[in-house]
Design a protein around this motif. Structure first.
Motif, PDB file in Angstrom:
ATOM      1  N   SER A  28       1.168  -1.228  -0.071  1.00  0.00           N
ATOM      2  CA  SER A  28      -0.050  -0.153  -0.416  1.00  0.00           C
ATOM      3  C   SER A  28       0.435   1.119  -0.028  1.00  0.00           C
ATOM      4  O   SER A  28       0.367   2.439  -0.863  1.00  0.00           O
ATOM      5  CB  SER A  28      -1.046  -0.015   0.574  1.00  0.00           C
ATOM      6  OG  SER A  28       0.059  -0.048   2.156  1.00  0.00           O
ATOM      7  N   ALA A  29       2.465   1.191   0.313  1.00  0.00           N
ATOM      8  CA  ALA A  29       3.106   2.186   0.137  1.00  0.00           C
ATOM      9  C   ALA A  29       4.148   1.731   0.881  1.00  0.00           C
ATOM     10  O   ALA A  29       4.267   0.376   0.924  1.00  0.00           O
ATOM     11  CB  ALA A  29       3.056   3.156   2.003  1.00  0.00           C
ATOM     12  N   VAL A  30       5.400   2.304   0.194  1.00  0.00           N
ATOM     13  CA  VAL A  30       6.791   1.721   0.356  1.00  0.00           C
ATOM     14  C   VAL A  30       7.865   3.179   0.712  1.00  0.00           C
ATOM     15  O   VAL A  30       7.695   4.256   0.561  1.00  0.00           O
ATOM     16  CB  VAL A  30       7.472   1.503  -1.265  1.00  0.00           C
ATOM     17  CG1 VAL A  30       8.687   1.558  -1.360  1.00  0.00           C
ATOM     18  CG2 VAL A  30       6.830   0.589  -2.098  1.00  0.00           C
ATOM     19  N   TRP A  31       8.191   3.247   1.850  1.00  0.00           N
ATOM     20  CA  TRP A  31       9.063   3.719   2.230  1.00  0.00           C
ATOM     21  C   TRP A  31      10.275   3.733   2.053  1.00  0.00           C
ATOM     22  O   TRP A  31      10.892   2.934   2.211  1.00  0.00           O
ATOM     23  CB  TRP A  31       8.482   4.392   4.300  1.00  0.00           C
ATOM     24  CG  TRP A  31       7.164   4.103   4.550  1.00  0.00           C
ATOM     25  CD1 TRP A  31       6.462   3.330   5.180  1.00  0.00           C
ATOM     26  CD2 TRP A  31       6.451   5.104   3.836  1.00  0.00           C
ATOM     27  NE1 TRP A  31       5.134   3.905   5.520  1.00  0.00           N
ATOM     28  CE2 TRP A  31       5.164   4.975   4.596  1.00  0.00           C
ATOM     29  CE3 TRP A  31       5.790   6.145   3.305  1.00  0.00           C
ATOM     30  CZ2 TRP A  31       3.541   5.444   3.675  1.00  0.00           C
ATOM     31  CZ3 TRP A  31       4.485   7.159   2.126  1.00  0.00           C
ATOM     32  CH2 TRP A  31       4.307   6.069   3.820  1.00  0.00           C
ATOM     33  N   VAL A  32      11.193   5.260   2.396  1.00  0.00           N
ATOM     34  CA  VAL A  32      12.666   4.877   1.915  1.00  0.00           C
ATOM     35  C   VAL A  32      13.245   4.942   3.160  1.00  0.00           C
ATOM     36  O   VAL A  32      12.820   6.247   3.756  1.00  0.00           O
ATOM     37  CB  VAL A  32      12.926   4.933   0.412  1.00  0.00           C
ATOM     38  CG1 VAL A  32      14.665   5.532   0.237  1.00  0.00           C
ATOM     39  CG2 VAL A  32      11.877   5.003  -0.640  1.00  0.00           C
ATOM     40  N   VAL A  33      14.420   4.613   3.033  1.00  0.00           N
ATOM     41  CA  VAL A  33      14.995   4.542   4.750  1.00  0.00           C
ATOM     42  C   VAL A  33      16.148   4.782   4.403  1.00  0.00           C
ATOM     43  O   VAL A  33      17.143   3.834   3.789  1.00  0.00           O
ATOM     44  CB  VAL A  33      15.403   3.718   5.935  1.00  0.00           C
ATOM     45  CG1 VAL A  33      13.573   3.998   6.295  1.00  0.00           C
ATOM     46  CG2 VAL A  33      14.765   2.061   5.964  1.00  0.00           C
ATOM     47  N   ASP A  34      17.829   5.707   4.727  1.00  0.00           N
ATOM     48  CA  ASP A  34      19.523   5.582   5.237  1.00  0.00           C
ATOM     49  C   ASP A  34      19.480   4.716   5.948  1.00  0.00           C
ATOM     50  O   ASP A  34      18.952   4.978   7.203  1.00  0.00           O
ATOM     51  CB  ASP A  34      19.654   6.538   5.223  1.00  0.00           C
ATOM     52  CG  ASP A  34      21.372   6.361   4.444  1.00  0.00           C
ATOM     53  OD1 ASP A  34      21.505   5.398   4.658  1.00  0.00           O
ATOM     54  OD2 ASP A  34      21.883   7.520   4.281  1.00  0.00           O
ATOM     55  N   TYR A  35      20.030   2.976   6.002  1.00  0.00           N
ATOM     56  CA  TYR A  35      20.434   2.685   7.254  1.00  0.00           C
ATOM     57  C   TYR A  35      21.642   2.523   7.452  1.00  0.00           C
ATOM     58  O   TYR A  35      22.140   1.747   7.764  1.00  0.00           O
ATOM     59  CB  TYR A  35      19.845   1.522   6.661  1.00  0.00           C
ATOM     60  CG  TYR A  35      20.479   0.371   5.156  1.00  0.00           C
ATOM     61  CD1 TYR A  35      22.009  -0.129   5.027  1.00  0.00           C
ATOM     62  CD2 TYR A  35      19.826   1.086   4.278  1.00  0.00           C
ATOM     63  CE1 TYR A  35      22.345  -0.319   4.345  1.00  0.00           C
ATOM     64  CE2 TYR A  35      20.448  -0.112   3.551  1.00  0.00           C
ATOM     65  CZ  TYR A  35      22.189  -0.663   3.565  1.00  0.00           C
ATOM     66  OH  TYR A  35      22.252  -0.514   2.478  1.00  0.00           O
ATOM     67  N   ARG A  36      22.491   3.540   6.837  1.00  0.00           N
ATOM     68  CA  ARG A  36      24.056   3.633   7.053  1.00  0.00           C
ATOM     69  C   ARG A  36      24.241   3.721   8.586  1.00  0.00           C
ATOM     70  O   ARG A  36      24.041   4.195   9.467  1.00  0.00           O
ATOM     71  CB  ARG A  36      24.422   4.880   6.509  1.00  0.00           C
ATOM     72  CG  ARG A  36      24.713   4.572   4.885  1.00  0.00           C
ATOM     73  CD  ARG A  36      25.708   5.411   4.134  1.00  0.00           C
ATOM     74  NE  ARG A  36      24.977   6.392   4.334  1.00  0.00           N
ATOM     75  CZ  ARG A  36      25.037   7.426   3.523  1.00  0.00           C
ATOM     76  NH1 ARG A  36      26.054   7.235   2.803  1.00  0.00           N
ATOM     77  NH2 ARG A  36      23.675   8.781   2.571  1.00  0.00           N
TER      78      ARG A  36
ATOM     79  N   GLN B   5      19.509   7.198  16.072  1.00  0.00           N
ATOM     80  CA  GLN B   5      20.113   7.797  14.987  1.00  0.00           C
ATOM     81  C   GLN B   5      20.384   7.998  13.521  1.00  0.00           C
ATOM     82  O   GLN B   5      20.689   8.585  12.798  1.00  0.00           O
ATOM     83  CB  GLN B   5      20.775   9.439  15.215  1.00  0.00           C
ATOM     84  CG  GLN B   5      20.325  10.454  16.036  1.00  0.00           C
ATOM     85  CD  GLN B   5      19.511   9.589  17.364  1.00  0.00           C
ATOM     86  OE1 GLN B   5      20.249   8.614  18.173  1.00  0.00           O
ATOM     87  NE2 GLN B   5      18.636   9.644  18.180  1.00  0.00           N
ATOM     88  N   ASN B   6      20.578   6.401  12.809  1.00  0.00           N
ATOM     89  CA  ASN B   6      21.739   6.272  12.184  1.00  0.00           C
ATOM     90  C   ASN B   6      20.460   6.124  11.081  1.00  0.00           C
ATOM     91  O   ASN B   6      20.921   5.679  10.311  1.00  0.00           O
ATOM     92  CB  ASN B   6      22.584   4.912  12.379  1.00  0.00           C
ATOM     93  CG  ASN B   6      23.477   5.096  13.812  1.00  0.00           C
ATOM     94  OD1 ASN B   6      24.339   6.213  13.228  1.00  0.00           O
ATOM     95  ND2 ASN B   6      24.075   4.301  14.333  1.00  0.00           N
ATOM     96  N   LEU B   7      19.195   5.612  11.898  1.00  0.00           N
ATOM     97  CA  LEU B   7      17.977   5.359  11.309  1.00  0.00           C
ATOM     98  C   LEU B   7      17.749   6.617  10.851  1.00  0.00           C
ATOM     99  O   LEU B   7      17.080   7.465  10.782  1.00  0.00           O
ATOM    100  CB  LEU B   7      17.195   4.330  11.034  1.00  0.00           C
ATOM    101  CG  LEU B   7      16.057   4.106  10.715  1.00  0.00           C
ATOM    102  CD1 LEU B   7      17.182   2.859   9.373  1.00  0.00           C
ATOM    103  CD2 LEU B   7      15.274   3.191  10.754  1.00  0.00           C
TER     104      LEU B   7
END
Length: 173
Positions: free
Chosen positions: A21-29, A102-104
């Protein structure tokens, strides 16, 4: 010429996008393996799943499905949260995890064929859950029905009070 693995991955991405229903994008570094496992667990509990795909393959899959390609969001390492029925619950799970770690970083996403930036996704995460909304609607309907019942009951009791007062006045006279 595309290789077989990329073709297979592209098909899997299209399947995931179509079912979500949705696609969320995250930075996982910067997440440790343990933190990534916790993130996946909390997202799974919200009825979603997290997968890492190549940005270029994701852009191709989105373009082929006539969705916004998120050119500005798909920069650097990206992980994708594919929400099930409740997109707000998945966004809420990501937001809660990002508060503790805070890394996410939430980058944005797509819902209902529209692209959203990080602030808009956080606003979606702030919405009450589907169950809470249904409870609020049920409470509102119950309140209206209760008020109507009291009002309808008030008419005959008011008439009875008037008749009683008239009868008492005639007895007194």
């Amino acid at each position: 010429m595309p290789n077989a693995q990329n073709i297979e991955t592209l098909a899997k991405i299209k399947e995931d996008v179509a079912a979500a229903s949705a696609v969320w994008v995250v930075d996982y570094r910067g997440l440790t393996v343990k933190e990534a496992q916790q993130l996946r667990r909390s997202i799974r509990e919200a009825g979603a799943h997290l997968t890492v795909y190549k940005n270029t393959l994701m852009k191709i899959a989105l373009a082929e499905q006539e969705l916004p390609t998120m050119e500005d969001i798909l920069q650097g390492p990206s992980a994708f949260v594919f929400a099930g029925n409740d997109a707000a619950a998945a966004a809420k799970a990501v937001k809660e995890f990002a508060k503790e770690n805070q890394n996410l970083v939430l980058k944005g996403g797509i819902m209902d064929g529209q692209q959203y930036d990080a602030a808009q996704v956080e606003a979606i995460a702030s919405l009450p859950s589907r169950e809470q909304l249904l409870a609020q609607i049920a409470g509102a309907i119950s309140g209206v029905a209760r008020g109507l019942a009291v009002t309808i009951n008030g008419v005959p009791s008011g008439l009875a009070q008037c008749i009683k007062q008239v009868a008492e006045q005639k007895d007194a006279a």
